[in-house]
Write a protein that holds these residues in place. Structure first.
Motif, PDB file in Angstrom:
ATOM      1  N   ASP A 115      12.924  71.975  49.203  1.00 13.62           N
ATOM      2  CA  ASP A 115      14.007  72.709  48.550  1.00 13.62           C
ATOM      3  C   ASP A 115      14.229  72.081  47.176  1.00 13.62           C
ATOM      4  O   ASP A 115      14.322  70.860  47.064  1.00 13.62           O
ATOM      5  N   THR A 155      15.075  67.091  44.831  1.00 15.84           N
ATOM      6  CA  THR A 155      14.201  67.832  45.733  1.00 15.84           C
ATOM      7  C   THR A 155      14.365  67.228  47.127  1.00 15.84           C
ATOM      8  O   THR A 155      14.451  66.008  47.264  1.00 15.84           O
ATOM      9  N   LYS A 157      13.623  67.850  51.674  1.00 12.56           N
ATOM     10  CA  LYS A 157      13.069  68.598  52.797  1.00 12.56           C
ATOM     11  C   LYS A 157      13.284  67.803  54.067  1.00 12.56           C
ATOM     12  O   LYS A 157      13.546  66.598  54.023  1.00 12.56           O
ATOM     13  N   SER A 172      25.276  73.612  54.485  1.00  4.22           N
ATOM     14  CA  SER A 172      25.137  73.538  53.039  1.00  4.22           C
ATOM     15  C   SER A 172      26.427  74.053  52.405  1.00  4.22           C
ATOM     16  O   SER A 172      26.978  75.064  52.821  1.00  4.22           O
ATOM     17  N   ASN A 176      23.390  77.926  50.598  1.00 11.62           N
ATOM     18  CA  ASN A 176      22.123  77.868  49.895  1.00 11.62           C
ATOM     19  C   ASN A 176      20.953  78.331  50.739  1.00 11.62           C
ATOM     20  O   ASN A 176      19.840  78.414  50.266  1.00 11.62           O
TER      21      ASN A 176
END
Length: 177
Positions: A115, A155, A157, A172, A176
């Protein structure tokens, strides 16, 4: 709509007497009493003064209470599956809210995918197994009964590097997913 009842409720929530409210608005206690008993109606200017003294506005005062749904069941959830990855939105249309809760199941070796950085914060709680959370270049292991919380400005994940399924709640804020 009964203006007087709403004004009385607001006044009582602030623990004000009729006299205290009247003083704040340069009105009489008798006028406030008549107003709260719906025996008289205020002018727009007077109502604005009263609402201001009660810390409110026309928009808040006249806002209709929605019959919003509070409890959601499995029948309400929205599921999205891909190879090794199952996501359930626990609150339908949560993207209009301040936070968006989902459950995520990751098969062994599966990942959420990377992400990109975005505004907001993310929280998770591991229900089953263990996950590896990567934010930026750092990796963290989070096991059943543990939680994670981070600012989403890097970034990130989540992956399952274990041999068993992992399941976690992921929230979130702002939405998101």
């Amino acid at each position: 709509m009964e203006l007087g009842t709403r004004i009385r409720d607001m006044r009582l929530q602030l623990n004000l007497t009729q006299e205290e409210l009247a003083d704040r608005c340069e009105l009489t206690k008798g006028y406030i009493s008549q107003l709260e008993n719906d025996l008289t109606s205020p002018s727009i200017a007077t109502l604005e003064d009263i609402l201001s003294a009660l810390g409110s506005s026309f928009a808040e005062f006249f806002k209709e209470d929605k019959n919003e749904k509070i409890i959601f069941t499995e029948n309400d959830y929205i599921e999205k599956s891909s190879e090794g990855f199952v996501q359930n939105w626990l609150v339908p249309n949560a993207q209009k809210n301040l936070m968006e809760p989902v459950t995520v199941e990751l098969a062994p070796g599966a990942s959420t995918g990377e992400d990109i950085p975005h505004e907001g914060e993310e929280f998770g709680y591991v229900l089953e197994g263990k996950i590896t959370l990567q934010t930026g270049k750092k990796k963290y292991v989070c096991r059943k009964g543990e939680s994670f919380y981070f600012t989403a400005d890097r970034t990130h994940k989540i992956s399952n590097e274990a041999d068993t399924k992992a399941k976690f709640i992921w929230i979130s804020s702002p939405p998101n997913f």
